[in-house]
Scaffold this motif. Structure first.
Motif, mmCIF file in Angstrom:
data_model
loop_
_atom_site.group_PDB
_atom_site.id
_atom_site.type_symbol
_atom_site.label_atom_id
_atom_site.label_comp_id
_atom_site.label_asym_id
_atom_site.label_seq_id
_atom_site.Cartn_x
_atom_site.Cartn_y
_atom_site.Cartn_z
ATOM 1 N N LEU A 15 35.760 66.266 -8.069
ATOM 2 C CA LEU A 15 36.269 67.629 -8.110
ATOM 3 C C LEU A 15 36.080 68.335 -6.786
ATOM 4 N N ALA A 16 35.053 67.942 -6.063
ATOM 5 C CA ALA A 16 34.875 68.566 -4.751
ATOM 6 C C ALA A 16 36.038 68.203 -3.841
ATOM 7 N N LEU A 17 36.536 66.998 -3.989
ATOM 8 C CA LEU A 17 37.749 66.625 -3.254
ATOM 9 C C LEU A 17 38.879 67.571 -3.624
ATOM 10 N N VAL A 18 38.940 67.833 -4.935
ATOM 11 C CA VAL A 18 39.963 68.750 -5.431
ATOM 12 C C VAL A 18 39.788 70.109 -4.795
ATOM 13 N N VAL A 19 38.567 70.583 -4.774
ATOM 14 C CA VAL A 19 38.279 71.902 -4.194
ATOM 15 C C VAL A 19 38.717 71.926 -2.742
ATOM 16 N N ALA A 20 38.353 70.896 -2.015
ATOM 17 C CA ALA A 20 38.660 70.876 -0.584
ATOM 18 C C ALA A 20 40.156 70.915 -0.373
ATOM 19 N N ALA A 21 40.857 70.112 -1.134
ATOM 20 C CA ALA A 21 42.297 70.058 -0.921
ATOM 21 C C ALA A 21 42.949 71.365 -1.304
ATOM 22 N N CYS A 22 42.444 71.969 -2.372
ATOM 23 C CA CYS A 22 43.024 73.250 -2.768
ATOM 24 C C CYS A 22 42.838 74.287 -1.686
ATOM 25 N N SER A 23 41.735 74.202 -0.963
ATOM 26 C CA SER A 23 41.447 75.251 0.014
ATOM 27 C C SER A 23 42.176 75.031 1.320
ATOM 28 N N SER A 24 42.922 73.964 1.448
ATOM 29 C CA SER A 24 43.533 73.683 2.744
ATOM 30 C C SER A 24 44.694 74.622 2.995
ATOM 31 N N GLY A 25 44.406 75.668 3.614
ATOM 32 C CA GLY A 25 45.279 76.744 4.062
ATOM 33 C C GLY A 25 46.702 76.791 3.529
#
Lengths: 728, 243
Positions: A15-25
């Motif tokens: 899910l952290a991968l998910v979080v990171a990708a979601c936050s990509s500008g």
């Protein structure tokens, strides 16, 4: 808590991968006007947001915290769920699971934490802090904080015996037994799978006479599959005809020409809406001709489902004295390019009288994004009417102000909506995105803001209504002007433009538009008929005649053209020829009462009384509101006792009395004359005297004089004469 | 946290870049349109992170993952569960054929139920080709009688096991219903996650799925390719609440 811990780390990593990708500008350029400082004197630019708005916390740690490990379900969580959630999350409430007990909440903890933080649940689209609406369901930051903290800390039950009582909801008809029920029962089954279904069902008229509805309850047998319902009325049978086109109950989509919202009221249902009664003065009329058109948004459940509905109505005794005016702000010229993130529409209307805004209903489809409604008062004050920064078509609703918003005459009410037709809109019906235009299907787009408005002074309602209709008509003309410019070869659009120009009292411009249509398609009969009508309005009888003859030359069975030509010929003194065309029109289409009436007059004028009376009686039979037709029929029988029996005169007179309001003096004096023809002079005198009394009470001296002549005639046992009838 | 109310409304529509994007070959992402969708990613992550790190201070961040690891268990051990007749069966190892599809469902989850037609369709399309579809019920309150009624009502394939102690759940790493795991007969797990990409978050569903993940995996296996183990995020009701 060890089980989740051991699995949690693995899941967290994913899910952290998910979080990171979601936050990509997902940066977007600022395009909308309201993100710049608002120009204070432009009423189409939204005002600044209200002061003191709370920012919604970004993460769990930002929510307000109570003292650690003190929260329990019984004391802290149950009251929140009871007030905000249980109205739907209970048996029969429409939600897919209950939230009544501690165990219910514990089993759903992850979901509760997620959806409340997202503000997906409770479903409430308007942004908190802009307006106060009734039934506001949104949780406050504090309340969501309590839920989050309770879950994080392990969901302590507390003292279950001290928990608040489970809320009770009335079963069945919540406002008591309804006065009238319209029932939808059909063989239709919502399919098990697939996407959302938008289907319209028709319940034929249930009222025996005119009724006035002041409240209703929409009971779906299956509330969890009916996601949203709009109820309209249809007096034209157009929806019924669409329904009859296929064997399957109802019809797909939301299109029904003759259906419209009842006068001044939103009627419908969303999950959690409770039935209410309006004051008896504010009801809406249904008649024996009023079908109910149920436009339903249905969500498949995984198995086939029936869609049965009971629509119960609570009646007022009297017709309404307060009828709100529905003002629609919006744009029907929508052309959203594929991929556009921030397409905007704007509309504005200046109020001609002082009003109170009672409620608002926004509407858009899946591309609607940021919806704003606002007002600018003559003194420059700005007011918000509605702010929905994140529109979700699935949770549309209407919103009633706790305090109606008073707006003085001269205020400008405006709307500004933005649409997102890009791939970042998950609910975009098209992937990849395509160009989207205005239309009623959910794959098209719409943008309306309806305001339910009451004039502060009831006597100004007519002024408001006419002013708004004029505004709406001008808007429609503007729209068709744009559309015909876009597609100059579209015959239908030119005809529509002309039609609306005619309605606006601009026959010369209308004629030009109709000519444009005919230049493209000389056989387009609608445009030619309409052109003839426009020429009549321009007093160009010769021009109208030419067009109508051209029409009949190519189609001799065009009943409407025969009617129009007949009228033109009569107006220009060619009675025989005019009569023949009207006769042909009636032969081709026997069910147009206005033509029958016209023909009746022609026969009366030429002395063919038997034919005249036949036509008048038929006109009245087809249209029982046409009292002049039955009046004319009665007096023909009365004044020509050589051709008609007294019974025939009496039959017509009695029909007129029955169709009229009580003590209508014109009906009474007609009955008096019929009685005189029948030799019952004493009765005739009594009726005539009643008519005189009514004319006196109404202050109508001509009627009184006529009545006195009648009384004198009947006292002398003489037959009625022509000077005893009213000539229209 | 900002104090300018106008900036707040801007933040709903802009996602601040807080971490560098990681290469995500094996996790399907759709860029969120609004705070609702964006926060769905954050919220689910946050809750599990909180739950996982309950021994730590709530503010601690989750560990940085290795983007190349498949994040699903490599091989399942043999696990026996009760079927509806009360017999012990091992869904993956006892199933003959090409692959086993484990479908974790709840009777009272609306998203799980909405997938019934697609699950039935997968069974119809792949059963004859040697793929066994098993319905796995992790709710301790379920019993054979209620499960039979559920299978019947929704048209599911009639092959079900009960997992009240969450043994298969834990072995596979399932957290959501509906969630699917695809395993080869020797226990190797090749897929775990959503059935298709129709649902992105609660209340955020596409009109139609664009990727049918389970079908893709089954097609590859039946064509003789053993795909690299892959996991996707499922959307639905948490299994964790069922205890």
């Amino acid at each position: 808590m060890t089980r989740p811990l051991s699995r949690g780390l693995a899941t967290v990593a994913t899910l952290a991968l998910v979080v990171a990708a979601c936050s990509s500008g997902d940066e977007r350029p600022e395009v909308a006007a309201d993100r710049r400082p608002a120009a204070s004197n432009d009423p189409t630019v939204p005002p600044a947001p209200p002061a003191g708005l709370e920012a919604w916390p970004e993460s769990y740690r930002d929510f307000p915290k109570r003292p650690a490990n003190t929260l329990t379900w019984a004391q802290d969580v149950a009251p929140i769920l009871n007030e905000h959630c249980v109205t739907c999350h209970r048996p029969g409430g429409g939600a897919p699971f209950d939230l009544l007990t501690f165990d219910d909440a514990r089993r759903r903890a992850t979901e509760i934490a997620t959806v409340t933080k997202l503000r997906f649940m409770p479903p409430w689209l308007p942004e908190t802090g802009y307006n106060r609406f009734e039934g506001e369901r949104a949780l406050s930051v504090e309340e969501v904080g309590v839920l989050q903290q309770w879950i994080f800390e392990g969901m302590a039950p507390g003292d279950l015996s001290a928990a608040p009582a489970t809320p009770e909801f009335p079963k069945g008809w919540e406002l008591g037994e309804p006065d009238l029920v319209a029932r939808l029962r059909s063989e239709y089954r919502l399919p098990a799978g697939g996407g959302d279904v938008f289907r319209t069902f028709v319940i034929p008229a249930v009222a025996d006479v005119d009724r006035y509805v002041r409240g209703y309850q929409f009971r779906a047998a299956n509330p969890s599959v009916v996601h949203h319902a709009t109820v309209e009325v249809d007096r034209t049978r157009s929806a019924r005809r669409l329904d009859a086109e296929t064997a399957e109950p109802g019809f797909s989509g939301m299109r029904a020409e003759g259906a419209h919202i009842p006068d001044g009221h939103f009627v419908g249902w969303v999950p959690g809406r409770r039935p209410t009664l309006t004051p008896p003065s504010m009801s809406w009329r249904i008649g024996p001709d009023t079908d109910f058109v149920l436009k339903l948004h249905l969500i498949p459940s995984g198995k086939p489902e029936p869609v049965d509905v009971d629509f119960g109505m609570y009646l007022a005794q009297e017709p309404p004295t307060e009828v709100p005016v529905m003002i629609r702000l919006g744009r029907r010229v929508l052309d959203i390019p594929a991929g556009a993130f921030d397409y905007e529409i704007v509309d504005a209307y200046t109020l001609p009288v002082d009003v109170r805004v009672l409620a608002v209903a926004p509407h858009a489809h899946y591309l609607g994004h940021d919806l704003r409604g606002f007002a600018t008062l003559p003194d420059g004050t700005r007011r918000w009417l509605l702010r929905i920064p994140d529109w979700d078509f699935n949770w549309q609703d209407e919103y009633r102000y706790v305090e109606p918003v008073t707006l003085p005459r001269g205020s400008v009410v405006a709307m500004r909506y933005s649409f997102d037709n890009s791939t970042t809109n998950i609910q975009n019906p098209h992937d990849p995105p395509i160009r989207v235009r205005f239309g009623p299907n959910t794959t098209d787009e719409m943008g309306d803001l309806w305001l339910q408005v009451m004039p502060v002074r009831p006597e100004e309602r007519e002024t408001l209504y006419r002013h708004y209709l004029k505004f709406d008509l001008e808007r429609t003309i503007a729209r068709y002007s744009v559309l015909t410019e876009e597609t100059p070869d579209d015959v239908w659009r030119w005809n529509e433009l002309g039609h609306h120009l005619s309605r606006a009292g601009r026959p010369t411009d209308a004629a030009d538009a109709f000519r444009r249509a005919l230049a493209i398609d000389p056989d387009y009969a609608y445009a030619r008929r309409n052109l003839a009508a426009a020429l009549v309005a321009m007093r160009d009888a010769a021009g109208a005649e030419a067009e109508l003859r051209a029409l009949l030359a190519s189609d001799d069975e065009d009943a409407v053209a025969h009617t129009h030509l007949g009228n033109v010929l009569l107006a220009t003194g060619r009675i025989d020829e005019g009569r023949r065309h009207l006769e042909r029109a009636v032969a081709l289409d026997p069910n147009v009462p206005a033509t029958r009436d016209r023909l009746g007059r022609v026969y009366e004028g030429t002395g063919d009384f038997v034919s005249a009376r036949t036509q008048f009686r038929e006109a009245f039979r087809q249209d029982p509101t046409n009292l002049t037709a039955i009046y004319a029929s009665a007096w023909i029988a009365i004044l020509h006792p050589d051709r008609f029996s007294p019974d025939e005169a009496l039959a017509d007179a009695r029909a007129l009395v029955d169709a009229s309001e009580a003590s209508e003096p014109v009906a009474l004096e007609t009955l008096a004359a019929a009685l005189a023809v029948d030799g019952r002079f004493d009765d005739a005198v009594s009726r005539a005297e009643e008519a005189i009394a009514r004319y006196r009470a109404l202050g109508m001296p001509d009627g009184v004089a006529r009545g006195e002549r009648a009384v004198a005639t009947y006292r002398a046992s003489l037959a009625p004469r022509d000077d005893l009838r009213l000539r229209f | 946290m900002t104090t300018d109310p106008r900036a707040r409304s801007e933040k709903r529509h802009r996602v601040a870049a807080t971490t560098a994007p990681a290469p995500v070959a094996n996790v399907a992402i759709v860029r969120p349109r609004s705070s609702r969708t964006r926060a769905a990613c954050l919220a689910t992550g946050a809750i599990v992170a909180i739950v996982a790190s309950s021994a730590c201070a709530p503010e601690s961040a989750p560990p940085t993952p290795d983007p190349t690891s498949p994040e699903i268990p490599g091989t399942l051990e043999r696990i026996e569960l009760s079927n509806l007749a009360g017999d012990a069966v091992a869904p993956v190892h006892d199933a003959p054929g090409a692959a086993a599809v484990l479908v974790f469902v709840r009777r009272d989850c609306p998203i799980s139920n909405r997938y019934a037609p697609e699950i039935a369709a997968i069974h119809a399309d792949y059963d004859a080709r040697g793929v066994g579809v098993w319905m796995v019920y992790p709710d301790p309150e379920d019993e054979p009688r209620t499960i039979r009624a559920h299978l019947e009502e929704y048209g599911y394939p009639q092959r079900a096991v009960l997992d009240p102690e969450h043994r298969l759940v834990a072995a596979v790493g399932a957290t959501i219903t509906p969630e699917v795991a695809v395993a080869l007969p020797d226990g190797r797990l090749v897929y775990r996650g959503r059935i298709d990409d129709r649902y992105v978050a609660f209340g955020q569903a596409r009109p139609r799925a664009t990727r049918h993940d389970v079908r893709e995996v089954l097609d590859a296996v039946l064509a003789g390719e053993i795909p690299a183990a892959r996991a996707t995020e499922a959307v639905g009701c948490a299994i964790e609440g069922l205890r």
